[in-house]
Write a protein that holds these residues in place. Sequence first.
Motif, PDB file in Angstrom:
ATOM      1  N   MET A   1      -3.345 -17.286  -4.216  1.00 10.32           N
ATOM      2  CA  MET A   1      -4.199 -16.272  -4.845  1.00 10.32           C
ATOM      3  C   MET A   1      -5.434 -16.889  -5.485  1.00 10.32           C
ATOM      4  SD  MET A   1      -2.827 -13.351  -4.198  1.00 10.32           S
ATOM      5  CE  MET A   1      -3.652 -12.252  -5.349  1.00 10.32           C
ATOM      6  N   ALA A   2      -5.408 -18.195  -5.715  1.00 13.30           N
ATOM      7  CA  ALA A   2      -6.521 -18.859  -6.384  1.00 13.30           C
ATOM      8  C   ALA A   2      -7.874 -18.677  -5.691  1.00 13.30           C
ATOM      9  CB  ALA A   2      -6.209 -20.349  -6.553  1.00 13.30           C
ATOM     10  N   PRO A   3      -7.944 -18.618  -4.338  1.00 10.90           N
ATOM     11  CA  PRO A   3      -9.260 -18.437  -3.720  1.00 10.90           C
ATOM     12  C   PRO A   3      -9.967 -17.148  -4.117  1.00 10.90           C
ATOM     13  CG  PRO A   3      -7.686 -19.238  -2.098  1.00 10.90           C
ATOM     14  CD  PRO A   3      -6.899 -18.887  -3.325  1.00 10.90           C
ATOM     15  N   ILE A   4      -9.248 -16.187  -4.654  1.00  9.22           N
ATOM     16  CA  ILE A   4      -9.878 -14.919  -5.038  1.00  9.22           C
ATOM     17  C   ILE A   4     -10.751 -15.088  -6.269  1.00  9.22           C
ATOM     18  CG2 ILE A   4      -9.352 -12.608  -5.958  1.00  9.22           C
ATOM     19  CD1 ILE A   4      -7.004 -12.515  -4.003  1.00  9.22           C
TER      20      ILE A   4
ATOM     21  N   GLY B   1       0.855  -1.186   0.000  1.00  8.41           N
ATOM     22  CA  GLY B   1       0.000   0.000   0.000  1.00  8.41           C
ATOM     23  C   GLY B   1       0.886   1.228   0.000  1.00  8.41           C
ATOM     24  N   LYS B   2       0.339   2.340   0.390  1.00  3.97           N
ATOM     25  CA  LYS B   2       1.072   3.592   0.559  1.00  3.97           C
ATOM     26  C   LYS B   2       1.873   3.972  -0.681  1.00  3.97           C
ATOM     27  CE  LYS B   2       1.074   3.395   5.610  1.00  3.97           C
ATOM     28  NZ  LYS B   2      -0.074   4.300   5.766  1.00  3.97           N
ATOM     29  N   VAL B   3       3.169   3.651  -0.750  1.00  2.00           N
ATOM     30  CA  VAL B   3       4.033   4.130  -1.832  1.00  2.00           C
ATOM     31  C   VAL B   3       3.461   3.799  -3.199  1.00  2.00           C
ATOM     32  CG1 VAL B   3       6.249   3.742  -2.978  1.00  2.00           C
ATOM     33  CG2 VAL B   3       6.184   4.198  -0.526  1.00  2.00           C
ATOM     34  N   ILE B   4       2.994   2.576  -3.389  1.00  6.51           N
ATOM     35  CA  ILE B   4       2.549   2.142  -4.706  1.00  6.51           C
ATOM     36  C   ILE B   4       1.384   2.978  -5.226  1.00  6.51           C
ATOM     37  CG2 ILE B   4       0.987   0.380  -3.791  1.00  6.51           C
ATOM     38  CD1 ILE B   4       1.653  -1.362  -6.180  1.00  6.51           C
ATOM     39  N   GLY B   5       0.596   3.577  -4.320  1.00  2.00           N
ATOM     40  CA  GLY B   5      -0.566   4.352  -4.742  1.00  2.00           C
ATOM     41  C   GLY B   5      -0.254   5.770  -5.168  1.00  2.00           C
ATOM     42  N   GLY B   6       0.949   6.231  -4.904  1.00  2.00           N
ATOM     43  CA  GLY B   6       1.313   7.571  -5.329  1.00  2.00           C
ATOM     44  C   GLY B   6       0.406   8.662  -4.779  1.00  2.00           C
ATOM     45  N   GLY B   7      -0.196   8.424  -3.622  1.00  2.00           N
ATOM     46  CA  GLY B   7      -1.098   9.403  -3.022  1.00  2.00           C
ATOM     47  C   GLY B   7      -2.563   9.035  -3.153  1.00  2.00           C
ATOM     48  N   MET B   8      -2.873   8.017  -3.943  1.00  2.00           N
ATOM     49  CA  MET B   8      -4.254   7.552  -4.092  1.00  2.00           C
ATOM     50  C   MET B   8      -4.494   6.346  -3.180  1.00  2.00           C
ATOM     51  SD  MET B   8      -5.412   9.723  -6.217  1.00  2.00           S
ATOM     52  CE  MET B   8      -7.024   8.996  -6.483  1.00  2.00           C
ATOM     53  N   PRO B   9      -5.738   6.153  -2.701  1.00  2.00           N
ATOM     54  CA  PRO B   9      -6.024   5.004  -1.832  1.00  2.00           C
ATOM     55  C   PRO B   9      -5.823   3.688  -2.589  1.00  2.00           C
ATOM     56  CG  PRO B   9      -7.803   6.626  -1.767  1.00  2.00           C
ATOM     57  CD  PRO B   9      -6.919   7.013  -2.900  1.00  2.00           C
ATOM     58  N   ILE B  10      -5.090   2.766  -1.970  1.00  2.00           N
ATOM     59  CA  ILE B  10      -4.842   1.484  -2.630  1.00  2.00           C
ATOM     60  C   ILE B  10      -4.399   0.450  -1.605  1.00  2.00           C
ATOM     61  CG2 ILE B  10      -2.383   1.823  -3.116  1.00  2.00           C
ATOM     62  CD1 ILE B  10      -2.925   0.610  -5.922  1.00  2.00           C
ATOM     63  N   GLY B  11      -4.737  -0.785  -1.866  1.00  2.00           N
ATOM     64  CA  GLY B  11      -4.217  -1.941  -1.146  1.00  2.00           C
ATOM     65  C   GLY B  11      -3.935  -3.016  -2.170  1.00  2.00           C
ATOM     66  N   VAL B  12      -2.840  -3.722  -2.000  1.00  2.00           N
ATOM     67  CA  VAL B  12      -2.406  -4.714  -2.985  1.00  2.00           C
ATOM     68  C   VAL B  12      -2.124  -6.030  -2.281  1.00  2.00           C
ATOM     69  CG1 VAL B  12      -0.644  -5.300  -4.698  1.00  2.00           C
ATOM     70  CG2 VAL B  12      -1.429  -2.930  -4.483  1.00  2.00           C
ATOM     71  N   ILE B  13      -2.651  -7.123  -2.855  1.00  2.00           N
ATOM     72  CA  ILE B  13      -2.361  -8.468  -2.367  1.00  2.00           C
ATOM     73  C   ILE B  13      -1.678  -9.212  -3.497  1.00  2.00           C
ATOM     74  CG2 ILE B  13      -3.273 -10.548  -1.274  1.00  2.00           C
ATOM     75  CD1 ILE B  13      -5.681  -7.707  -1.838  1.00  2.00           C
ATOM     76  N   SER B  14      -0.468  -9.714  -3.237  1.00  2.00           N
ATOM     77  CA  SER B  14       0.267 -10.466  -4.246  1.00  2.00           C
ATOM     78  C   SER B  14       0.703 -11.792  -3.650  1.00  2.00           C
ATOM     79  CB  SER B  14       1.501  -9.692  -4.715  1.00  2.00           C
ATOM     80  OG  SER B  14       1.128  -8.486  -5.352  1.00  2.00           O
ATOM     81  N   GLY B  15       0.841 -12.793  -4.510  1.00  2.00           N
ATOM     82  CA  GLY B  15       1.267 -14.078  -3.990  1.00  2.00           C
ATOM     83  C   GLY B  15       1.390 -15.137  -5.043  1.00  2.00           C
ATOM     84  N   SER B  16       1.631 -16.346  -4.584  1.00  2.00           N
ATOM     85  CA  SER B  16       1.738 -17.499  -5.475  1.00  2.00           C
ATOM     86  C   SER B  16       0.355 -17.855  -6.002  1.00  2.00           C
ATOM     87  CB  SER B  16       2.335 -18.683  -4.720  1.00  2.00           C
ATOM     88  OG  SER B  16       1.442 -19.113  -3.693  1.00  2.00           O
ATOM     89  N   GLU B  17       0.336 -18.609  -7.090  1.00  2.00           N
ATOM     90  CA  GLU B  17      -0.947 -19.024  -7.660  1.00  2.00           C
ATOM     91  C   GLU B  17      -1.772 -19.798  -6.651  1.00  2.00           C
ATOM     92  OE1 GLU B  17      -4.217 -20.572  -9.686  1.00  2.00           O
ATOM     93  OE2 GLU B  17      -3.069 -18.718  -9.843  1.00  2.00           O
ATOM     94  N   ARG B  18      -1.119 -20.646  -5.859  1.00  2.00           N
ATOM     95  CA  ARG B  18      -1.863 -21.455  -4.894  1.00  2.00           C
ATOM     96  C   ARG B  18      -2.648 -20.595  -3.918  1.00  2.00           C
ATOM     97  NH1 ARG B  18       0.492 -24.585   0.331  1.00  2.00           N
ATOM     98  NH2 ARG B  18      -1.422 -25.719   0.911  1.00  2.00           N
TER      99      ARG B  18
END
Length: 674
Positions: free
Chosen positions: A517-520, A498-515
């Motif tokens: 992330m698959a439940p999403i 979060g934070k830096v990646i949004g460049g001032g805009m609201p954001i949350g990021v979830i990253s991971g392995s396929e295993r």
Amino acid sequence: MSNSESPLGISPAGVDKSLPGEITESLRSLFGELLGIPTDQVPVDVSFVELGSDSLLLVEATERIEDLLGIDVPFRDLLDTCSDITSLAAHLTAQGAVAAPVAASPAEEAAPPRALAPAAPPAGPSPAAPSPVETAEPLLQAPDQAGTTDLEREIIGLQLEVMRQQLDVLRGRRHQPTAPAPDRPAAAPPRTAEEAPAQAMGPYRPIEARRGRELTSGQLHHVKELITSIEARTEKSKKQAAHQRPVHADSRMSAGFHVLWKEIVHPIVADRAEGARFTDVDGNEYVDISMDFGVNLFGHNPPFIREAIQAQLDRGMPLAPYNTLVGQVAGLVSDLTGMSRTAFQNSGTEAVMVAVRAARTVTRRRKIVVFSGAYHGTFDGVLARRSTDPSKPPGTAVPLTRGTPAAMAQDVIVADFADSSAFDVIAAHSEDIAAVLVEPVQSRMPQIQPFAWLRELRDLTDRLGIALIFDEVITGFRLHAGGMQALSGVRADLAVYGKVIGGGMPIGVISGSERFMAPIDGGLWAYGDDSWPSAETTVFAGTFSKHPLAMAAAHAVLRRVKDESPQLHNELDARTERLQTTLNDFTRRAGIPLRVERAGSLFRFSFGRGFGYPDLFFHHLLNRGVYVWEGRNCYLSTAHTDDDVTFIARTVRAAVEEMAAAGFVQTEGGTSDE
């Protein structure tokens, strides 16, 4: 030790009352543990607030006393009638508390966590992992003194610092939010012989003085002059705070409240911001070392982000149709971090919620492990602290704050950060643990960089089938283009940003392995064959996730990070190191109990015993044109210049010297009133 005996040396009430001195030593042990200082260095006649206790620490102290003794000491009493060790001991003795032999606190029994340099990366990292930086020296230089404070109390400190109305009620008067109280006598509790009469200080009207060490006339004059100066500088910001308070509730409106400087407790209202500086509504310019809670890696309003947002605004902001940049942003995250897949939410808190939910879905287990001192947002499911009940197993959690149901903490285990004891706790509960959630470098203890410990944690969770989640909402993309996974050589199953990646805009990021992330979305599938989203799924949704403006800003940020690393981070780290070295050299030579601790461009001011009223230090910085937000995490950006660093260092030195001259700082070999 029996279950009836407190690990801090106080037993429940019995027939005979203990001598106050025995209770005193037990309380010194308790507050020594909470404050992270040796028991024999805890004074008995200095107020808890002056010792550095914030509101959350005091709440935890009352809960520990109640858990162990069954004696309810109201939080407000620790601000007034029981405001120091001596008065609290007398109160507990009168209530029938009995002191058992004082046992060493956990903080004294075990060595403090060490600041660890990154060990040599394992040979032949997996192809998916970014290559760890190979260096014989830690990239995140830590000061030579590692902090030992248990910082659980800071996790939501700002939310519990709304003490204004409690203090007003305590002193027998109701708060009048729309106008100053009329100049008439206020009801007050009977004054003891040790309390000084209230003293008017120009525009500041002090509330009845608390028990404990009183300020000298010179210190009162010092505070009066500072208040008068800040009030004159920030008149419009204060008026806006007074105007908003009846209709707008926000913890920051009362953060840092203290009766001594109540008249300057308000947020600074910005009018415009550019680069490393902003200008408030009163026309004052500040060098900003808060950088919007660490968001602004490139400073305020950088042209390349502003242009990207404007270009998207010109094309509109549709939410239901997909934005053209979503896939590109996910691809850049994968390029930089080595994570296979990415999903988006609106905040770091939401990202943590999704990551935990995904881990539970995959492992079909319910418990998660968090660590003392960590901050993972405001999701009830992570707002837990370690139980102080000695009859409970190690790691047992209870709610961190009022309003969080006890049931929410039942599925949380709290272990010690950067300590091998955590491995035993995890192993003991492994069959129930879905995930271990960790800040690889805790934002409130940046000097602790336990890379070797993280590698052991990874090995353990791999063996036990437990998901490892890195919370990099604060550190991600700030300390390294590949984040803490690249710096530590540890591959997590999931990571949140979060934070830096949004460049001032609201954001949350979830990253991971396929295993994981698959439940999403049910997992990978393709067109033209018989594949389908066959993985077990969980709930994932959000109206404003993948917002077009957030995607535009994130795309611009990640492109710049990718194009300019490693030079970008190397130069920023070097500039922050220069600031740290300059200030630490000054405080060391002068015998000032103040250190700057950092990880990359994230840093904090760490106050030792003898530095009275640290909040006054930050008010001094503000008055001299350096802005630090109430949470006190500090950051440099690429917009800060060498001249800015010189200005910050000069301002810090002037503030410290002025406070020392007024007797608020006990220097080594000096003669201070503190």
